[in-house]
Design a protein around this motif. Structure first.
Motif, PDB file in Angstrom:
ATOM      1  N   GLY A 179     -56.297  49.856 -41.130  1.00 50.63           N
ATOM      2  CA  GLY A 179     -56.518  51.017 -41.107  1.00 50.63           C
ATOM      3  C   GLY A 179     -55.702  51.841 -40.820  1.00 50.63           C
ATOM      4  N   ASP A 180     -56.139  52.953 -41.490  1.00 49.84           N
ATOM      5  CA  ASP A 180     -55.472  54.448 -40.765  1.00 49.84           C
ATOM      6  C   ASP A 180     -54.764  54.763 -39.879  1.00 49.84           C
ATOM      7  OD1 ASP A 180     -54.052  56.178 -41.487  1.00 49.84           O
ATOM      8  OD2 ASP A 180     -56.107  57.966 -42.774  1.00 49.84           O
ATOM      9  N   THR A 181     -53.020  54.245 -38.989  1.00 49.95           N
ATOM     10  CA  THR A 181     -52.906  55.067 -38.380  1.00 49.95           C
ATOM     11  C   THR A 181     -51.823  55.906 -38.597  1.00 49.95           C
ATOM     12  OG1 THR A 181     -51.136  53.101 -38.455  1.00 49.95           O
ATOM     13  CG2 THR A 181     -53.014  52.713 -37.306  1.00 49.95           C
ATOM     14  N   SER A 182     -52.287  57.062 -39.917  1.00 46.16           N
ATOM     15  CA  SER A 182     -50.780  57.984 -40.158  1.00 46.16           C
ATOM     16  C   SER A 182     -50.997  58.885 -38.267  1.00 46.16           C
ATOM     17  CB  SER A 182     -51.328  58.600 -40.773  1.00 46.16           C
ATOM     18  OG  SER A 182     -52.862  58.881 -40.583  1.00 46.16           O
ATOM     19  N   ASN A 183     -49.637  59.645 -38.252  1.00 45.55           N
ATOM     20  CA  ASN A 183     -49.096  60.794 -37.580  1.00 45.55           C
ATOM     21  C   ASN A 183     -48.902  61.859 -38.322  1.00 45.55           C
ATOM     22  OD1 ASN A 183     -48.993  58.730 -35.110  1.00 45.55           O
ATOM     23  ND2 ASN A 183     -48.002  57.046 -36.880  1.00 45.55           N
ATOM     24  N   SER A 184     -48.867  62.022 -37.294  1.00 47.23           N
ATOM     25  CA  SER A 184     -48.604  63.899 -38.307  1.00 47.23           C
ATOM     26  C   SER A 184     -47.330  64.210 -36.879  1.00 47.23           C
ATOM     27  CB  SER A 184     -49.418  64.864 -37.902  1.00 47.23           C
ATOM     28  OG  SER A 184     -50.418  64.425 -39.287  1.00 47.23           O
ATOM     29  N   PRO A 185     -46.284  65.169 -37.556  1.00 44.28           N
ATOM     30  CA  PRO A 185     -45.117  65.758 -36.504  1.00 44.28           C
ATOM     31  C   PRO A 185     -45.639  66.785 -35.746  1.00 44.28           C
ATOM     32  CG  PRO A 185     -44.654  65.629 -38.836  1.00 44.28           C
ATOM     33  CD  PRO A 185     -46.804  65.752 -39.161  1.00 44.28           C
ATOM     34  N   GLY A 200     -63.075  53.596 -37.408  1.00 43.74           N
ATOM     35  CA  GLY A 200     -62.759  52.036 -35.826  1.00 43.74           C
ATOM     36  C   GLY A 200     -60.920  52.786 -36.189  1.00 43.74           C
ATOM     37  N   SER A 201     -60.682  53.291 -37.122  1.00 45.53           N
ATOM     38  CA  SER A 201     -59.254  53.734 -37.348  1.00 45.53           C
ATOM     39  C   SER A 201     -58.513  54.546 -36.228  1.00 45.53           C
ATOM     40  CB  SER A 201     -57.987  53.584 -38.414  1.00 45.53           C
ATOM     41  OG  SER A 201     -58.596  55.052 -38.603  1.00 45.53           O
ATOM     42  N   VAL A 202     -56.915  54.940 -36.057  1.00 47.24           N
ATOM     43  CA  VAL A 202     -56.950  55.732 -35.215  1.00 47.24           C
ATOM     44  C   VAL A 202     -55.963  57.282 -35.781  1.00 47.24           C
ATOM     45  CG1 VAL A 202     -56.189  56.688 -32.522  1.00 47.24           C
ATOM     46  CG2 VAL A 202     -57.399  54.956 -32.777  1.00 47.24           C
ATOM     47  N   THR A 203     -56.057  58.322 -35.587  1.00 43.41           N
ATOM     48  CA  THR A 203     -54.994  58.897 -36.281  1.00 43.41           C
ATOM     49  C   THR A 203     -54.139  59.955 -35.055  1.00 43.41           C
ATOM     50  OG1 THR A 203     -56.245  59.135 -38.145  1.00 43.41           O
ATOM     51  CG2 THR A 203     -54.555  60.636 -38.218  1.00 43.41           C
ATOM     52  N   GLY A 204     -53.026  60.282 -35.220  1.00 46.10           N
ATOM     53  CA  GLY A 204     -52.247  60.784 -33.814  1.00 46.10           C
ATOM     54  C   GLY A 204     -51.333  62.149 -34.235  1.00 46.10           C
ATOM     55  N   TRP A 205     -51.321  63.584 -33.680  1.00 43.80           N
ATOM     56  CA  TRP A 205     -50.832  64.127 -34.187  1.00 43.80           C
ATOM     57  C   TRP A 205     -49.773  64.395 -32.534  1.00 43.80           C
ATOM     58  CZ3 TRP A 205     -55.959  65.021 -34.849  1.00 43.80           C
ATOM     59  CH2 TRP A 205     -56.425  65.714 -34.349  1.00 43.80           C
ATOM     60  N   GLY A 206     -49.210  65.076 -32.320  1.00 40.37           N
ATOM     61  CA  GLY A 206     -48.067  65.978 -31.446  1.00 40.37           C
ATOM     62  C   GLY A 206     -46.954  65.238 -31.466  1.00 40.37           C
ATOM     63  N   SER A 207     -45.921  66.120 -29.856  1.00 41.32           N
ATOM     64  CA  SER A 207     -45.470  65.533 -29.517  1.00 41.32           C
ATOM     65  C   SER A 207     -45.016  63.728 -29.206  1.00 41.32           C
ATOM     66  CB  SER A 207     -44.432  66.116 -28.558  1.00 41.32           C
ATOM     67  OG  SER A 207     -44.501  67.278 -29.275  1.00 41.32           O
ATOM     68  N   THR A 208     -44.246  63.595 -29.271  1.00 38.50           N
ATOM     69  CA  THR A 208     -43.788  61.704 -28.718  1.00 38.50           C
ATOM     70  C   THR A 208     -42.620  61.543 -27.756  1.00 38.50           C
ATOM     71  OG1 THR A 208     -42.885  60.812 -30.584  1.00 38.50           O
ATOM     72  CG2 THR A 208     -44.714  60.536 -30.272  1.00 38.50           C
ATOM     73  N   TYR A 209     -42.558  60.794 -27.491  1.00 40.98           N
ATOM     74  CA  TYR A 209     -41.037  60.064 -26.564  1.00 40.98           C
ATOM     75  C   TYR A 209     -40.852  58.891 -26.449  1.00 40.98           C
ATOM     76  CZ  TYR A 209     -42.206  64.703 -24.388  1.00 40.98           C
ATOM     77  OH  TYR A 209     -42.692  65.867 -24.074  1.00 40.98           O
ATOM     78  N   PRO A 210     -39.866  58.604 -27.040  1.00 43.64           N
ATOM     79  CA  PRO A 210     -38.941  58.556 -27.168  1.00 43.64           C
ATOM     80  C   PRO A 210     -39.473  59.673 -28.409  1.00 43.64           C
ATOM     81  CG  PRO A 210     -38.402  57.454 -27.591  1.00 43.64           C
ATOM     82  CD  PRO A 210     -38.980  56.703 -27.068  1.00 43.64           C
ATOM     83  N   ILE A 211     -38.680  61.336 -29.014  1.00 42.28           N
ATOM     84  CA  ILE A 211     -39.395  61.908 -30.156  1.00 42.28           C
ATOM     85  C   ILE A 211     -38.546  60.918 -31.150  1.00 42.28           C
ATOM     86  CG2 ILE A 211     -38.223  64.334 -31.257  1.00 42.28           C
ATOM     87  CD1 ILE A 211     -37.404  64.973 -28.783  1.00 42.28           C
ATOM     88  N   GLY A 212     -39.923  61.706 -31.968  1.00 41.27           N
ATOM     89  CA  GLY A 212     -39.958  60.381 -33.923  1.00 41.27           C
ATOM     90  C   GLY A 212     -40.317  58.698 -33.481  1.00 41.27           C
TER      91      GLY A 212
END
Length: 86
Positions: free
Chosen positions: A1-7, A35-47
């Motif tokens: 599935g597409d699990t791309s992440n954006s900054p 049914g795939s999930v895409t996310g964006w925003g900040s993460t911890y640890p960064i990156g």
């Protein structure tokens, strides 16, 4: 599935075909019609990726300050906790 992440602060380009959205303090998650999930925003640890690779067949999402839950098509639940925030 597409699990791309954006900054952080950058919405994914193109149509999301979203069927549900969930948001935490610094991130958002969208279930796509596939049914795939895409996310964006900040993460911890960064990156680190917001969406774990291989996350597919997602039916529902819930998000909080330090965690996200995904209900999968087989009835199982995937939990992601951000230890630095928990």
């Amino acid at each position: 599935g597409d699990t791309s992440n954006s900054p952080a602060g950058t919405l994914p380009s193109g149509s999301l075909n979203a069927v549900q959205i969930a948001a935490g303090i610094n991130y958002a998650l969208v279930i796509r019609s596939s049914g795939s999930v895409t996310g964006w925003g900040s993460t911890y640890p960064i990156g680190s990726p917001i969406v774990p690779s291989g996350l597919t067949n997602v039916r529902r999402l819930a998000a909080g300050a330090a965690h996200a839950l995904a209900l999968l098509g087989d009835g199982s639940v995937m939990v992601r906790v951000v230890p630095e925030r928990a």
